[in-house]
Every structure is written in structure tokens, then in C-alpha cells.
Design a protein around this motif. Structure first.
Motif, PDB file in Angstrom:
ATOM      1  N   MET A  70      29.278 -26.839  37.712  1.00 53.79           N
ATOM      2  CA  MET A  70      28.584 -27.784  36.831  1.00 53.79           C
ATOM      3  C   MET A  70      29.241 -28.082  35.536  1.00 53.79           C
ATOM      4  O   MET A  70      28.950 -28.733  34.970  1.00 53.79           O
ATOM      5  CB  MET A  70      26.854 -27.931  36.831  1.00 53.79           C
ATOM      6  CG  MET A  70      26.397 -27.743  38.093  1.00 53.79           C
ATOM      7  SD  MET A  70      26.416 -29.408  39.032  1.00 53.79           S
ATOM      8  CE  MET A  70      25.928 -30.614  37.936  1.00 53.79           C
ATOM      9  N   ASN A  71      30.089 -26.902  35.155  1.00 44.30           N
ATOM     10  CA  ASN A  71      30.805 -27.009  33.995  1.00 44.30           C
ATOM     11  C   ASN A  71      31.935 -27.883  33.563  1.00 44.30           C
ATOM     12  O   ASN A  71      33.041 -27.478  33.884  1.00 44.30           O
ATOM     13  CB  ASN A  71      31.031 -25.835  33.517  1.00 44.30           C
ATOM     14  CG  ASN A  71      31.271 -25.570  31.958  1.00 44.30           C
ATOM     15  OD1 ASN A  71      31.504 -26.319  31.296  1.00 44.30           O
ATOM     16  ND2 ASN A  71      31.835 -24.472  31.565  1.00 44.30           N
ATOM     17  N   THR A  72      31.554 -29.203  34.002  1.00 45.52           N
ATOM     18  CA  THR A  72      32.921 -30.146  33.783  1.00 45.52           C
ATOM     19  C   THR A  72      33.700 -30.500  32.881  1.00 45.52           C
ATOM     20  O   THR A  72      34.343 -31.294  32.561  1.00 45.52           O
ATOM     21  CB  THR A  72      32.357 -31.537  34.578  1.00 45.52           C
ATOM     22  OG1 THR A  72      31.171 -32.201  33.366  1.00 45.52           O
ATOM     23  CG2 THR A  72      31.612 -31.418  36.014  1.00 45.52           C
ATOM     24  N   ILE A  73      33.248 -29.700  31.647  1.00 43.89           N
ATOM     25  CA  ILE A  73      33.784 -30.066  30.292  1.00 43.89           C
ATOM     26  C   ILE A  73      35.120 -29.831  30.359  1.00 43.89           C
ATOM     27  O   ILE A  73      35.823 -28.722  30.677  1.00 43.89           O
ATOM     28  CB  ILE A  73      33.201 -29.321  29.171  1.00 43.89           C
ATOM     29  CG1 ILE A  73      31.569 -29.583  28.901  1.00 43.89           C
ATOM     30  CG2 ILE A  73      33.921 -29.447  27.625  1.00 43.89           C
ATOM     31  CD1 ILE A  73      30.894 -28.622  28.089  1.00 43.89           C
ATOM     32  N   PRO A  74      36.123 -30.675  29.977  1.00 38.32           N
ATOM     33  CA  PRO A  74      37.510 -30.828  30.162  1.00 38.32           C
ATOM     34  C   PRO A  74      38.077 -29.535  29.364  1.00 38.32           C
ATOM     35  O   PRO A  74      37.495 -29.477  27.993  1.00 38.32           O
ATOM     36  CB  PRO A  74      38.264 -31.888  30.089  1.00 38.32           C
ATOM     37  CG  PRO A  74      37.053 -32.839  30.442  1.00 38.32           C
ATOM     38  CD  PRO A  74      35.812 -32.304  29.739  1.00 38.32           C
ATOM     39  N   LYS A  75      39.168 -28.610  29.673  1.00 38.58           N
ATOM     40  CA  LYS A  75      39.486 -27.792  28.686  1.00 38.58           C
ATOM     41  C   LYS A  75      41.170 -27.978  28.626  1.00 38.58           C
ATOM     42  O   LYS A  75      41.401 -28.194  29.940  1.00 38.58           O
ATOM     43  CB  LYS A  75      39.216 -26.454  29.141  1.00 38.58           C
ATOM     44  CG  LYS A  75      39.838 -25.181  28.093  1.00 38.58           C
ATOM     45  CD  LYS A  75      39.109 -23.883  28.405  1.00 38.58           C
ATOM     46  CE  LYS A  75      39.540 -22.644  27.628  1.00 38.58           C
ATOM     47  NZ  LYS A  75      39.268 -22.798  26.073  1.00 38.58           N
ATOM     48  N   ARG A  76      41.596 -28.077  27.672  1.00 39.63           N
ATOM     49  CA  ARG A  76      42.895 -28.165  27.625  1.00 39.63           C
ATOM     50  C   ARG A  76      43.694 -27.011  28.117  1.00 39.63           C
ATOM     51  O   ARG A  76      43.625 -25.750  28.065  1.00 39.63           O
ATOM     52  CB  ARG A  76      43.247 -28.090  25.977  1.00 39.63           C
ATOM     53  CG  ARG A  76      44.778 -28.232  25.854  1.00 39.63           C
ATOM     54  CD  ARG A  76      45.020 -29.727  25.626  1.00 39.63           C
ATOM     55  NE  ARG A  76      46.541 -30.144  25.421  1.00 39.63           N
ATOM     56  CZ  ARG A  76      47.047 -31.272  25.763  1.00 39.63           C
ATOM     57  NH1 ARG A  76      46.625 -32.181  26.737  1.00 39.63           N
ATOM     58  NH2 ARG A  76      48.405 -31.286  25.590  1.00 39.63           N
TER      59      ARG A  76
END
Length: 151
Positions: A1-7
Motif C-alpha cells: 500500500m506504500n505507493t509513495i514514489p521514491k527517486r
């Protein structure tokens, strides 16, 4: 559920999938270093398919490009800048009514990688069209309703 995009590298990746793949990448890179010259094939299903794509990119970056990637029921891993830089030949198998392959949503700029191999309602690999998807969705719903299920 951790969809936060990461560079990551040239683009952005799904943070949750990246976190899971980072748990195994060191062992995989160590194996690749000890077995230089051997062909590497990567595969995975669902979460494992997203991890497999991430691992493939890491292997390419480290100088050990896999010969082939085969994924099954793979969710989207990264944005266009990320996935467009992955060069390994990739066959992505998608079952017609598999919801996992539609997450995270395109609206969040996530994109698929690889050649789509669409598996229709009858289990045949078909070219995917809007009409084919519609027919398969209807067939799936009818089957569910006959079993007394919602979907």
C-alpha cells in the motif's frame, strides 16, 4: 500500500515494491559477481514480479544484464523515465481479470514495462483490444454470478 514514489536512478519507483526488492538485492548481486559469465533469468509473480523488474534494473546497472525477464500478474513499478531505461527482454503475462496488474493507477504516472502477453478468459494468449477485455470481463462476471459471487 506504500505507493509513495521514491527517486531511483533515472526515475521514480513504488516505494513499497522497492523496499521489498532491497531485501534480496545484495544476495542476488553477490551471486552474480561469483558467477560471472552465466546467463541470468529473472521471474516473479505479483509482488514478486514487481521485485523481479526492480532486480533486473539493478543487475543491468551493476553490469550483469539478465538474458530474459518473465513476469506474471505484475503491478506497475515505476514511471516512464524509470521503466524506459530497462533494456532486458521482458514478457509480461496478464490474466484477463487480474486487478493486481492495474495498480498503482496510471493516474499516478506509473507505467508497465515489457511485451504484454494477454491471457483471455479461456486461457489463450491473445492480442489485447478493448473489445477482448470487455468480453473477458463479461464472461468473468457471468461465471461469478452463476456461482452466487459478486465478482
Amino acid at each position: 500500500m506504500n505507493t509513495i514514489p521514491k527517486r531511483h536512478g533515472s526515475g521514480w519507483v513504488h516505494q513499497g515494491f522497492r523496499t521489498e526488492a532491497r531485501k534480496v538485492i545484495d544476495d542476488i548481486l553477490d551471486w552474480a559477481k561469483k558467477n560471472k559469465g552465466k546467463d541470468i533469468y529473472v521471474t516473479g509473480h505479483s509482488l514478486g514480479a514487481a521485485m523481479a523488474l526492480y532486480v533486473t534494473q539493478e543487475l543491468e546497472y551493476a553490469g550483469f544484464p539478465p538474458k530474459l525477464l518473465m513476469s506474471y500478474g505484475q503491478p506497475r513499478l515505476g514511471n516512464a523515465d524509470y521503466v524506459d531505461n530497462i533494456k532486458t527482454q521482458h514478457y509480461r503475462f496478464v490474466n484477463c481479470n487480474d486487478l493486481v496488474t492495474h495498480v498503482p493507477p496510471r493516474a499516478l504516472l506509473f507505467k508497465h514495462h515489457g511485451k504484454l502477453c494477454y491471457i483471455n478468459f479461456y486461457g489463450n494468449i491473445r492480442p489485447v483490444t478493448s473489445w477482448q477485455r470487455f468480453k473477458d470481463q463479461m464472461r468473468g462476471r457471468i461465471r461469478a454470478w452463476k456461482k452466487g459471487q459478486l465478482s
